[in-house]
Every structure is written in C-alpha cells, then in structure tokens.
Design a protein around this motif. Structure first.
Motif, PDB file in Angstrom:
ATOM      1  N   GLY A   1       0.626  -1.271   0.033  1.00 25.16           N
ATOM      2  CA  GLY A   1      -0.058   0.019  -0.151  1.00 25.16           C
ATOM      3  C   GLY A   1       0.728   1.143  -0.059  1.00 25.16           C
ATOM      4  N   PHE A   2       0.653   2.117   0.153  1.00 21.26           N
ATOM      5  CA  PHE A   2       0.837   3.321  -0.185  1.00 21.26           C
ATOM      6  C   PHE A   2       1.105   4.288   1.521  1.00 21.26           C
ATOM      7  N   PRO A   3       2.256   5.176   1.112  1.00 19.44           N
ATOM      8  CA  PRO A   3       2.862   4.833   3.055  1.00 19.44           C
ATOM      9  C   PRO A   3       1.211   5.879   3.961  1.00 19.44           C
ATOM     10  N   ASN A   4       1.134   5.107   4.729  1.00 20.35           N
ATOM     11  CA  ASN A   4      -0.027   5.305   5.542  1.00 20.35           C
ATOM     12  C   ASN A   4      -1.041   5.498   5.097  1.00 20.35           C
ATOM     13  N   ALA A   5      -1.159   4.071   4.684  1.00 18.91           N
ATOM     14  CA  ALA A   5      -2.483   3.347   5.235  1.00 18.91           C
ATOM     15  C   ALA A   5      -2.730   2.732   5.867  1.00 18.91           C
ATOM     16  N   GLY A   6      -2.878   2.068   6.568  1.00 23.01           N
ATOM     17  CA  GLY A   6      -3.253   1.676   7.979  1.00 23.01           C
ATOM     18  C   GLY A   6      -2.780   0.257   7.783  1.00 23.01           C
ATOM     19  N   LYS A   7      -1.319   0.603   6.731  1.00 27.92           N
ATOM     20  CA  LYS A   7      -0.809  -1.226   7.549  1.00 27.92           C
ATOM     21  C   LYS A   7      -0.125  -1.638   8.378  1.00 27.92           C
ATOM     22  N   SER A   8       0.587  -0.585   9.355  1.00 26.68           N
ATOM     23  CA  SER A   8       0.943  -1.222  10.419  1.00 26.68           C
ATOM     24  C   SER A   8       0.014  -0.766  11.521  1.00 26.68           C
ATOM     25  N   THR A   9      -0.720  -0.166  11.129  1.00 27.15           N
ATOM     26  CA  THR A   9      -1.841  -0.580  11.889  1.00 27.15           C
ATOM     27  C   THR A   9      -3.127  -1.400  12.406  1.00 27.15           C
ATOM     28  N   LEU A  10      -3.330  -1.559  11.009  1.00 30.96           N
ATOM     29  CA  LEU A  10      -3.716  -3.329  10.986  1.00 30.96           C
ATOM     30  C   LEU A  10      -2.787  -4.487  10.752  1.00 30.96           C
ATOM     31  N   LEU A  11      -1.473  -4.793  11.347  1.00 26.69           N
ATOM     32  CA  LEU A  11      -0.248  -5.315  11.563  1.00 26.69           C
ATOM     33  C   LEU A  11      -0.907  -5.368  13.630  1.00 26.69           C
ATOM     34  N   SER A  12      -0.776  -4.835  13.988  1.00 27.76           N
ATOM     35  CA  SER A  12      -0.657  -4.334  15.549  1.00 27.76           C
ATOM     36  C   SER A  12      -2.140  -4.926  16.101  1.00 27.76           C
ATOM     37  N   VAL A  13      -2.861  -5.080  15.148  1.00 28.76           N
ATOM     38  CA  VAL A  13      -4.928  -5.652  15.450  1.00 28.76           C
ATOM     39  C   VAL A  13      -4.418  -7.045  15.515  1.00 28.76           C
ATOM     40  N   VAL A  14      -4.007  -7.276  14.178  1.00 30.11           N
ATOM     41  CA  VAL A  14      -4.182  -8.673  14.393  1.00 30.11           C
ATOM     42  C   VAL A  14      -3.117  -9.900  14.506  1.00 30.11           C
ATOM     43  N   THR A  15      -2.041  -9.062  15.182  1.00 30.31           N
ATOM     44  CA  THR A  15      -1.442 -10.150  15.726  1.00 30.31           C
ATOM     45  C   THR A  15      -0.743  -9.825  16.816  1.00 30.31           C
ATOM     46  N   ALA A  16       0.440  -9.946  17.295  1.00 31.31           N
ATOM     47  CA  ALA A  16       1.161  -9.545  18.784  1.00 31.31           C
ATOM     48  C   ALA A  16       1.678  -8.530  18.368  1.00 31.31           C
TER      49      ALA A  16
END
Length: 335
Positions: free
Chosen positions: A169-184
C-alpha cells in the motif's frame, strides 16, 4: 523485535585460510645415515561457509561484522605427518538470504533451508611434502610445495522476508495499524508518511490454534521500481510472499487508480509478482456510513475484477472475515 534491530542488508569482506606448507624434512634415525625424504603435507586452509538458520529473522548480528576470516592450515611435519586443517568459519543467516558478489552483483546463492551450507570462499590447498617428489633419479628431494593462498571476496547479504502474506500500500494507508491489531507485533504508528522504514513481521493467530505470518512492508510511492523512495529496499521482500494484500484507505480519491499504480510498480520491478494471489482490503471503512459503503461497493464491483473487503483496524470490523479469506487463499488446493 524493534524496527531498529531489523537489518536486511549487510556487506562484508571474507578471507579463507591459506594452505600450510609441505615439509622438506629428511628422515634421521640412529644407524640410518640417509633415511630419505619424509616431509608431510600442509593442511588445507579453512573455508568461509554461509549457513541457514531458521531461528534467525534478521542480519542484525552481522551488522558490525565487516571482516570474516578463517584459520590458516598448519605446515606439514616429519614422518609424513600432515598439518592440521584450518578451522572453517561459519556465518549463520536467516532463511531467505541472498548472497551476492559485491563487485559484479552476481547472485552466488540463495539460502532457503535450515542447515543449508554454501562455501563462499574456499580455503587454499596445503602444499605436498617432499616425499611425494622422490623418484629413482631424485631420491633425496630437498624441496616441498608451499601452501596455496586463500580466497578473498566482498559479498553482500540481502534478506528477503519469508512471510505468507505481504501488505502492499501507499504510505500511511494503515498497514502498521492493521498489523498491530491482528498480530502481537508492535510497529511504529504515526499520522505521517514513511513511519515504517523497515519491514515488520507478525504472526496471525487463526481458528483452532492455526497461524500464518504477515509482513508489513514500507509504503510504495510512484517510481519505486526505479528506486525512488525506499525503492528496491522493500520490493525484494514482496517476492517471497505467496499472497499479496493490497491495503487502500476508504478516503482515497480513486481506489481503482491507487490499486493500478501499486500493481504497475510491482510489475515493473518483477513481472512474476502479478501472478501471486491478490486481495484488496479497503481500510478506514469506519469513515463510511452504510449509504456511502453501498455506493462504493457498487463502483468497485463494476471496476475491479478482484475480491475486496471493507475493514477498519480502529473499529475492529471486518477483521475476522479478512483472516478467513486470507487463510482460504493460503490453503487452497492446487488446480
């Protein structure tokens, strides 16, 4: 693992060991005036060997190891005793590491299995002792071979992440947020571009104690295939993922256009990437009311020929459906 500890690119200079010298010793014993040549062979120099280790996830342990040197072989001795071989020097790397010749950029080897070994610099052969050169016309050779020098080479180690799903995804698309929610995983999250500068890995816990690995890769910008932004630094990590999850925010001006740009960058970097399974997740869907979501879904049905889902990491909606779909794609039976 913190982002600062993730190292995926290391250069080093390696030296293999020099072979030991052969001995030119002549046998001497009481009552035997001329015992003849009995010089032993020199020992082989140590190899420099790169070895796969499934317990490593990064090249961080090699970050400050700029030189790797194996031992020299020992010289031969009397009574045909051979010198000891130099100890081999092992460099352990995570699976998915590519070894390149720094000077030519040629790929020498790709380490993909635990315990797999590759000799990147061979130790020099030991020299032969003088007893090898004895003949009917030369019964007392007083010379022996020197050891052969070891090899020197500059190598570059590049890590390609071994993950099941790659987030694109483009920068600031929410990838890190998704990763923090669905994983540890605990990636850095902030409201500005290029918060993520290095890939983050997370293990998704699925039903019945099943798991799969997802990688949050730094955001793409147009021209990434030519090296703009973080360029090739992150694109190589996508090569290993079997499924690509395209994350596009619901407030994007044109979702189809963003998807096409992302796909084009991947195609220009490596055409084989577009053959992977793809899924589109429309993030930040909590910004949409039911009417807007229905309107956007109708538009996507017309324009996109790929499966898509609406998710919200903040509101934690659509995440189980996303896990189910990814698990189904990862474990589909081959046709």
């Amino acid at each position: 693992m913190t982002e600062g500890n993730f190292v995926d690119y290391v250069k080093m200079h390696v030296f293999s060991g020099k072979g030991g010298k052969g001995s030119a010793h002549l046998h001497r014993e009481k009552y035997i005036a001329k015992g003849g040549p009995d010089g032993g062979d020199g020992g082989r120099g140590g190899h420099v060997i790169i070895k796969g280790n499934e317990n490593l996830w990064t090249l961080y342990h090699l970050k400050f190891k700029r030189h790797v040197k194996a031992e020299h072989g020992e010289n031969g001795g009397k009574q045909r005793s051979s010198g000891a071989q130099g100890a081999d020097e092992y460099v352990e790397v995570p699976l998915g590491t590519v070894i390149r010749d720094t000077e030519t950029n040629e790929i020498l080897k790709e380490i993909t299995e635990h315990g797999e070994e590759f000799i990147v610099a061979e130790g020099g052969m030991g020299g032969k002792g003088n007893w090898h050169f004895k003949s009917s016309t030369n019964q007392t050779p007083r010379y022996a071979q020197p050891g052969i020098d070891g090899q020197q080479i500059d190598v570059t180690l590049e890590l390609k992440i071994l993950a099941d799903v790659g987030l694109v995804g483009f920068p600031n698309a929410g990838k890190s947020t998704l990763l923090s929610v669905v994983t540890a995983a605990k990636p850095k999250i902030a409201d500005y571009e290029f918060t993520t500068l290095k890939p983050n890995l997370g293990i998704v816990k699925y039903r019945d104690f099943k798991t799969f690995v997802i990688a949050d890769i730094p955001g793409i910008i147009e021209g990434a295939a030519e090296g703009k932004g973080l360029g090739h630094r992150f694109l190589r990590h996508i090569e290993r993922n079997s499924t690509l999850l395209f994350l596009i925010p619901a407030d994007a001006k044109n979702i189809k256009e963003q998807y096409n740009i992302l796909l084009d960058e991947l195609r220009r970097y490596n055409p084989e990437l577009v053959d992977k399974d793809r899924l589109i997740a429309i993030s930040k869907s909590d910004l949409l009311d039911d009417e807007l979501k229905a309107e956007l879904a109708s538009e996507l049905d017309r324009e996109l020929k790929l499966p898509y889902l609406f998710i919200s990491s903040v509101a934690q909606s659509g995440l189980q459906e996303l896990k189910d779909k990814l698990w189904q794609m990862l474990n589909k039976k081959p046709v």
